[in-house]
Write an enzyme that holds these catalytic residues in place. Structure first.
Site, PDB file in Angstrom:
ATOM      1  N   GLN A 129       0.830  -1.205   0.000  1.00 25.11           N
ATOM      2  CA  GLN A 129       0.000   0.000   0.000  1.00 25.11           C
ATOM      3  C   GLN A 129       0.867   1.258   0.000  1.00 25.11           C
ATOM      4  O   GLN A 129       1.601   1.502   0.955  1.00 25.11           O
ATOM      5  CB  GLN A 129      -0.897  -0.007   1.230  1.00 25.11           C
ATOM      6  CG  GLN A 129      -1.920   1.104   1.250  1.00 25.11           C
ATOM      7  CD  GLN A 129      -2.824   0.997   2.457  1.00 25.11           C
ATOM      8  OE1 GLN A 129      -2.375   1.132   3.577  1.00 25.11           O
ATOM      9  NE2 GLN A 129      -4.101   0.755   2.221  1.00 25.11           N
ATOM     10  N   GLY A 130       0.813   2.038  -1.078  1.00 23.25           N
ATOM     11  CA  GLY A 130       1.581   3.275  -1.169  1.00 23.25           C
ATOM     12  C   GLY A 130       0.698   4.481  -0.919  1.00 23.25           C
ATOM     13  O   GLY A 130       0.379   5.229  -1.848  1.00 23.25           O
ATOM     14  N   SER A 132       0.759   6.494   2.609  1.00 24.27           N
ATOM     15  CA  SER A 132       1.379   7.492   3.486  1.00 24.27           C
ATOM     16  C   SER A 132       2.664   8.048   2.882  1.00 24.27           C
ATOM     17  O   SER A 132       3.379   7.357   2.161  1.00 24.27           O
ATOM     18  CB  SER A 132       1.713   6.873   4.839  1.00 24.27           C
ATOM     19  OG  SER A 132       0.550   6.457   5.483  1.00 24.27           O
ATOM     20  N   SER A 164       4.173  -1.569   4.239  1.00 21.33           N
ATOM     21  CA  SER A 164       4.367  -2.958   4.670  1.00 21.33           C
ATOM     22  C   SER A 164       4.490  -3.871   3.464  1.00 21.33           C
ATOM     23  O   SER A 164       3.829  -3.655   2.455  1.00 21.33           O
ATOM     24  CB  SER A 164       3.188  -3.418   5.540  1.00 21.33           C
ATOM     25  OG  SER A 164       3.053  -2.576   6.652  1.00 21.33           O
ATOM     26  N   GLU A 247     -12.833  -1.873   5.322  1.00 20.08           N
ATOM     27  CA  GLU A 247     -11.708  -2.452   6.032  1.00 20.08           C
ATOM     28  C   GLU A 247     -11.971  -2.593   7.528  1.00 20.08           C
ATOM     29  O   GLU A 247     -11.563  -3.555   8.152  1.00 20.08           O
ATOM     30  CB  GLU A 247     -10.464  -1.583   5.807  1.00 20.08           C
ATOM     31  CG  GLU A 247      -9.194  -2.233   6.309  1.00 20.08           C
ATOM     32  CD  GLU A 247      -8.012  -1.281   6.269  1.00 20.08           C
ATOM     33  OE1 GLU A 247      -8.193  -0.129   5.862  1.00 20.08           O
ATOM     34  OE2 GLU A 247      -6.931  -1.698   6.670  1.00 20.08           O
TER      35      GLU A 247
END
Lengths: 385, 319
Positions: A129-130, A132, A164, A247
């Site tokens: 996941q890009g 932040s 992550s 989520e």
């Protein structure tokens, strides 16, 4: 409120799942060490493949996205039973299965769904996941990574952080700024970026627990096909919000079950070592029992409400996350008290968990941001500073 | 599994809210405070007629035939409006003490020698111990008035041990204690929800520095935590009503006590100086929440019960 029991069909589902878990779990190889990323990837991918072959992959995904279209209750049972049986955690497949996959399923074109969804379900492709950035954490929409159109490609430059699984990912769900002049929520687009594209540099970050759980990612004129954009250009914020709301509904189910197991183990340890005679400690563990029992019931409440209202979990997930993240930190503080002098020994169980638990009130939206969400969206208090 | 409220349950709750709004609105409540509390026999009979006390009695015995989940919803409403009187004891005595089910009798409870609520208004006294027995209120003759912290609850302390004259073999002390704890937890839940509403309402309307104080993050976060406490307590109380499990009930009492007390304190804080005055209702919620916290099952007892439960060697149980 009358019905905390499960239907006959749900009980059968649970029984089949239990039987299957009992059959396959003893044959699993030992878990790789937390620092062995290729090993972790292989382990998580193999487990996902087993789920796929047994018909348990993408249980909660829509049928036309390759999933089983299961109700939230079935998903709840699946997460409860896999955790109780000690099955592997979703691990490196987390982003693909719980975030990027559902986003593509909800907002992608037919071609995009066919290209990206099946490999996620089969455990063949890992996503990261890009979102932040160093300057845009809690204020996610302030992100500055830029994507400039060049023919059929976007040219992407910038920096991401807290990514992550970046070391082993094949794809990155990337939020980029495609219109720097628009208001900050309006100029963002959602791209699927191949991690092996030239210009992508991943540098692992070490956590305070000493392991590498996430990385920073540098993007230097990375060329991403325009065809990899999910949703309209500059509509990426809405696309992201669609999936974020999903989520939080059931994301922590397995973890509440895990906390209850840990608590029971703590009580066992305290009894074995005589610490149980300490009334203050004993009462503290009793109190945590109330917390995790209630958090489990709150999960069931949220799932029931979501099923009643058509499947979209509301901001109730923020209420859950606030209490859960705090209770889980208190659990490991109590664990340290049970361990006594051994709480300084990194080889003792729960010591690394205690360190990791410090992230719970930060990750996936800090408690401070969650309180703002609760106050503004659920209680209707005015926006402010 | 469907843990959400049914239509019938929503209707029942709405009906009770309406009845209480009509019969025990804020003016009535404040008048009761000024007159020193006590039981309003007329209202008691109306509650009886509405099935408040006989809710769980079988229809064949003149009851409504509903269960603990429905009782919990009604007691939550009672807690919201600070309805005074020994509601829990009278509800538990329905079918055992003549007139309790109909709201004609006022039944209170003596628990471990503590002060007795509304003894002066009571027609009967449940003596709660290993076994439950029934005593006439005048068996506590000479009881000394306690200057009650809660202006809506009169308290009398017996000067000698009270012995129940009539054993009630059909009632188990344990069951009674846990049902009493659960219904009291439901009242606490209602109070917690009400003080949250009051705090949010005040934070929206009260302006300082030219803006509503609810736009300040410090105030927002107080309110958000109040909602978190309320919703966790709600899940615990409702689940305990469905399962009847003693450990779950202990957890419900623990969390609901905490929600009622902490929410009242935070509500007071959000109200600022106004919150510290007699005119604001928040002190009444806080005082009643303190009183209820010490009844049926204290925090220490609940935590010990929940600790013992951890020995059972279970993880998350089914259901």
């Amino acid at each position: 409120m009358t019905d905390l029991s499960y239907s006959e069909e749900e009980d059968e589902f649970r029984a089949r799942l239990r039987e299957w878990l009992a059959g396959v779990l003893p044959g699993l190889p030992p878990k790789p060490s937390p620092d062995d990323w290729p090993g972790r990837r292989a382990y998580d991918a193999a487990w996902q493949r087993m789920l796929y072959d047994a018909g348990y992959a993408g249980l909660h995904w829509p049928v036309d996205a390759g999933g089983q279209g299961a109700t939230p209750t079935r998903q709840l049972i699946f997460l409860e039973e896999t955790e109780k049986a000690g099955a592997p955690y979703v691990g490196a497949n987390f982003v693909g299965l719980l975030h990027a996959g559902p986003t593509v399923a909800a907002e992608g074109t037919a071609e995009q769904r066919a290209r990206w969804l099946p490999p996620v379900l089969r455990g063949e492709e890992i996503w990261c996941q890009g979102f932040s950035e160093p300057e845009a954490g809690s204020d996610l929409a302030a992100l500055r990574t830029r994507a400039v159109r060049d023919g059929s490609h976007y040219v992407v430059s910038g920096q991401k952080i807290w990514t992550s699984h970046a070391e082993v990912a094949d794809w990155c769900e990337l939020l980029v700024r495609t219109d720097p002049r628009a208001p900050k929520h309006r100029g963002i687009s959602w791209l699927a970026m191949p991690m092996d594209a030239p210009g992508v540099t991943v540098r692992p970050l070490r956590t305070l627990a000493g392991s590498t759980e996430f990385a920073e990612m540098f993007l230097d004129e990375v060329r991403v096909p325009v065809a990899n954009r999910v949703g309209q250009e500059n509509d990426g914020w809405r696309v992201t919000m669609v999936t974020l709301s999903f989520e939080r509904g059931t994301a922590f189910v397995g973890e509440v079950v895990a906390c209850r197991r840990t608590l029971a183990a703590l009580a066992g340890e305290a009894r074995a070592t005589g610490r149980w005679d300490d009334a203050v400690l004993r009462r503290r563990l009793g109190r945590l029992n109330a917390e995790f029992r209630a958090l489990w019931r709150l999960t069931q409440w949220n799932v029931s409400e979501a099923e009643r209202s058509g499947g979209v979990p509301g901001a109730g997930g923020s209420v859950f996350k606030l209490r859960y993240s705090q209770a889980r930190q208190e659990l490991y503080e109590a664990a340290a008290e049970v361990l006594g002098a051994d709480a300084c020994d990194l080889d003792r169980e729960w010591v690394l968990d205690r360190l990791s638990s410090l992230s719970y009130t930060i990750a996936a939206g800090t408690s401070q941001i969650q309180r703002n969400i609760v106050a503004e969206r659920l209680l209707g208090l005015p926006k402010g500073r | 599994m469907d843990f959400s409220l049914s239509e019938d349950q929503r209707a029942l709750r709405a009906g009770m809210r309406e009845l209480l709004a009509g019969r025990f609105g804020r003016e009535r409540m404040r008048a009761a405070v000024e007159s020193g509390g006590g039981v309003d026999r007329g209202l008691w009979a109306e509650l009886g007629a509405a099935g408040f006390f006989a809710l769980r009695l079988p229809e064949a015995e003149g009851g409504v035939g509903l269960g603990l989940p429905e009782s919990v919803l009604l007691f939550e409403e009672a807690g919201r409006v600070l309805l005074p009187g020994p509601l829990v004891a009278t509800h538990l005595a329905a079918g055992v003490v003549k007139g309790a089910a109909e709201g004609r009798a006022v039944v209170t409870v003596l628990d471990r020698g503590g002060p007795v609520q509304d003894l002066g208004d009571a027609d009967a006294l449940l003596v709660l111990g290993e076994v439950v027995s029934l005593a006439a209120p005048d068996s506590a003759r000479g009881a000394v008035a306690v200057r009650s912290v809660d202006p809506l609850t009169a308290l009398l302390r017996p000067v000698r041990p009270v012995v129940g004259a009539e054993p009630l073999p059909a009632m188990s002390g344990g069951t009674l204690r846990y049902e009493g704890a659960l219904l009291t937890a439901a009242e606490q839940l209602g109070s917690a929800a009400r003080t949250l509403e009051a705090a949010v309402q005040h934070a929206r309307g009260r302006e300082q520095f030219g803006v509503a104080i609810g736009s300040f993050q410090a105030v927002k976060h107080l309110c958000a935590q109040m909602l978190v406490r309320t919703e966790l307590a709600r899940a615990a109380v409702y689940a305990a009503a469905v399962t009847g499990d003693p450990a779950e009930t202990a957890g419900a009492k623990l969390l609901a006590d905490e929600a009622a007390v902490a929410n009242a304190r935070d509500c007071l804080q959000v109200h600022g100086g106004m919150g510290f005055t007699w005119e604001a209702d928040v002190h009444l919620h806080l005082k009643r929440a303190w009183l209820r916290s010490g009844r049926w099952l204290t925090a220490a007892e609940a935590e010990e019960a929940l600790a013992s439960d951890l020995g059972a060697g279970e993880g998350a149980e089914r259901g």
